[in-house]
Scaffold this motif. Structure first.
Motif, PDB file in Angstrom:
ATOM      1  N   ARG A  25      32.071  50.461  27.202  1.00  9.64           N
ATOM      2  CA  ARG A  25      31.984  51.730  26.490  1.00  9.64           C
ATOM      3  C   ARG A  25      31.617  52.830  27.476  1.00  9.64           C
ATOM      4  N   VAL A  26      32.222  53.993  27.311  1.00 12.23           N
ATOM      5  CA  VAL A  26      31.937  55.129  28.194  1.00 12.23           C
ATOM      6  C   VAL A  26      30.598  55.731  27.787  1.00 12.23           C
ATOM      7  N   LEU A  27      29.669  55.755  28.723  1.00  3.76           N
ATOM      8  CA  LEU A  27      28.341  56.309  28.463  1.00  3.76           C
ATOM      9  C   LEU A  27      28.307  57.808  28.700  1.00  3.76           C
ATOM     10  N   ARG A  28      29.015  58.256  29.741  1.00  4.77           N
ATOM     11  CA  ARG A  28      28.960  59.663  30.112  1.00  4.77           C
ATOM     12  C   ARG A  28      30.231  60.044  30.848  1.00  4.77           C
ATOM     13  N   VAL A  29      30.666  61.279  30.679  1.00  2.00           N
ATOM     14  CA  VAL A  29      31.871  61.781  31.335  1.00  2.00           C
ATOM     15  C   VAL A  29      31.481  62.965  32.205  1.00  2.00           C
ATOM     16  N   LYS A  33      33.762  66.313  38.238  1.00  3.08           N
ATOM     17  CA  LYS A  33      33.991  65.366  39.330  1.00  3.08           C
ATOM     18  C   LYS A  33      35.159  64.423  39.035  1.00  3.08           C
ATOM     19  N   GLY A  34      35.608  64.366  37.774  1.00  2.37           N
ATOM     20  CA  GLY A  34      36.703  63.472  37.411  1.00  2.37           C
ATOM     21  C   GLY A  34      36.291  62.024  37.355  1.00  2.37           C
ATOM     22  N   THR A  35      35.038  61.768  36.949  1.00  2.55           N
ATOM     23  CA  THR A  35      34.525  60.400  36.893  1.00  2.55           C
ATOM     24  C   THR A  35      33.930  60.108  35.528  1.00  2.55           C
ATOM     25  N   VAL A  36      33.785  58.810  35.248  1.00  2.00           N
ATOM     26  CA  VAL A  36      33.151  58.359  34.007  1.00  2.00           C
ATOM     27  C   VAL A  36      32.134  57.277  34.336  1.00  2.00           C
ATOM     28  N   LEU A  37      31.135  57.153  33.475  1.00  2.00           N
ATOM     29  CA  LEU A  37      30.103  56.128  33.607  1.00  2.00           C
ATOM     30  C   LEU A  37      30.356  55.109  32.515  1.00  2.00           C
ATOM     31  N   GLY A  58       7.445  50.515  40.335  1.00  2.00           N
ATOM     32  CA  GLY A  58       8.410  50.578  41.412  1.00  2.00           C
ATOM     33  C   GLY A  58       9.111  49.249  41.603  1.00  2.00           C
ATOM     34  N   GLY A  59      10.201  49.269  42.338  1.00  2.00           N
ATOM     35  CA  GLY A  59      10.945  48.044  42.613  1.00  2.00           C
ATOM     36  C   GLY A  59      12.424  48.338  42.730  1.00  2.00           C
ATOM     37  N   ILE A  60      13.211  47.336  42.445  1.00  2.00           N
ATOM     38  CA  ILE A  60      14.662  47.468  42.519  1.00  2.00           C
ATOM     39  C   ILE A  60      15.219  47.458  41.105  1.00  2.00           C
ATOM     40  N   ALA A  61      15.911  48.541  40.738  1.00  2.00           N
ATOM     41  CA  ALA A  61      16.492  48.666  39.400  1.00  2.00           C
ATOM     42  C   ALA A  61      18.009  48.636  39.502  1.00  2.00           C
ATOM     43  N   GLU A  62      18.652  48.149  38.440  1.00  2.00           N
ATOM     44  CA  GLU A  62      20.111  48.150  38.394  1.00  2.00           C
ATOM     45  C   GLU A  62      20.579  49.255  37.470  1.00  2.00           C
ATOM     46  N   GLN A  63      21.622  49.965  37.901  1.00  2.00           N
ATOM     47  CA  GLN A  63      22.177  51.028  37.076  1.00  2.00           C
ATOM     48  C   GLN A  63      23.669  51.146  37.333  1.00  2.00           C
ATOM     49  N   GLU A  64      24.375  51.754  36.383  1.00  2.00           N
ATOM     50  CA  GLU A  64      25.817  51.940  36.522  1.00  2.00           C
ATOM     51  C   GLU A  64      26.103  53.088  37.474  1.00  2.00           C
ATOM     52  N   SER A  65      27.227  52.980  38.160  1.00  3.60           N
ATOM     53  CA  SER A  65      27.676  54.022  39.069  1.00  3.60           C
ATOM     54  C   SER A  65      28.981  54.592  38.525  1.00  3.60           C
ATOM     55  N   PRO A  66      29.253  55.879  38.720  1.00  8.38           N
ATOM     56  CA  PRO A  66      30.474  56.473  38.179  1.00  8.38           C
ATOM     57  C   PRO A  66      31.748  55.895  38.785  1.00  8.38           C
ATOM     58  N   ILE A  67      32.813  55.859  37.968  1.00  9.44           N
ATOM     59  CA  ILE A  67      34.129  55.376  38.370  1.00  9.44           C
ATOM     60  C   ILE A  67      35.110  56.529  38.199  1.00  9.44           C
ATOM     61  N   ASN A  68      36.069  56.633  39.095  1.00 13.11           N
ATOM     62  CA  ASN A  68      37.086  57.668  38.970  1.00 13.11           C
ATOM     63  C   ASN A  68      37.899  57.419  37.705  1.00 13.11           C
ATOM     64  N   VAL A  69      38.225  58.491  36.997  1.00 14.56           N
ATOM     65  CA  VAL A  69      38.919  58.384  35.717  1.00 14.56           C
ATOM     66  C   VAL A  69      40.318  57.786  35.878  1.00 14.56           C
ATOM     67  N   SER A  70      40.904  57.876  37.070  1.00 20.58           N
ATOM     68  CA  SER A  70      42.227  57.297  37.295  1.00 20.58           C
ATOM     69  C   SER A  70      42.179  55.779  37.394  1.00 20.58           C
ATOM     70  N   ASN A  71      41.001  55.205  37.538  1.00 26.37           N
ATOM     71  CA  ASN A  71      40.856  53.757  37.670  1.00 26.37           C
ATOM     72  C   ASN A  71      40.508  53.072  36.358  1.00 26.37           C
ATOM     73  N   VAL A  72      40.502  53.808  35.254  1.00 21.97           N
ATOM     74  CA  VAL A  72      40.238  53.216  33.942  1.00 21.97           C
ATOM     75  C   VAL A  72      41.343  53.628  32.973  1.00 21.97           C
TER      76      VAL A  72
END
Length: 108
Positions: A25-29, A33-37, A58-72
């Protein structure tokens, strides 16, 4: 600023990269920049420092990184991933699936 065919809460499928074939599911557009999360896709590890005065750990957290809209590709409920077209429905512009012609819900 460009207009994108993909909106928030749409289901998309990744076409290229290490996460190819995953759907989410798209979280953010980000139209400037032409990317989606996308949820649970392209997850990266990020170091987070603890803040004094706040109760963040503190520590190491995991998070989504943006993807170019042409790749979805937007996932149609009937035929799967497809391109998006537009059609006039009265005085409104609605999104339609290029494969089957079904009207796709527009979430604004």
């Amino acid at each position: 600023m460009q207009s994108l065919n993909i909106h928030r809460n749409d289901t998309v499928q990744v076409l290229t990269g290490s996460d190819r074939g995953k759907q989410g599911r798209v979280l953010r557009v980000f139209p400037d920049k032409g990317t989606v999360l996308v949820e649970h896709v392209r997850v990266v590890k990020k170091t987070v420092s603890s803040k004094t005065g706040q109760r963040t750990k503190g520590g190491i957290a995991e998070q989504e990184s943006p993807i170019n809209v042409s790749n979805v590709a937007l996932v149609c409920p009937n035929c799967g991933p497809s391109r998006v077209g537009y059609k006039k429905d009265g005085d409104q512009r609605v999104r339609v699936c290029k494969k089957c012609g079904q009207t796709l819900a527009t979430k604004k």
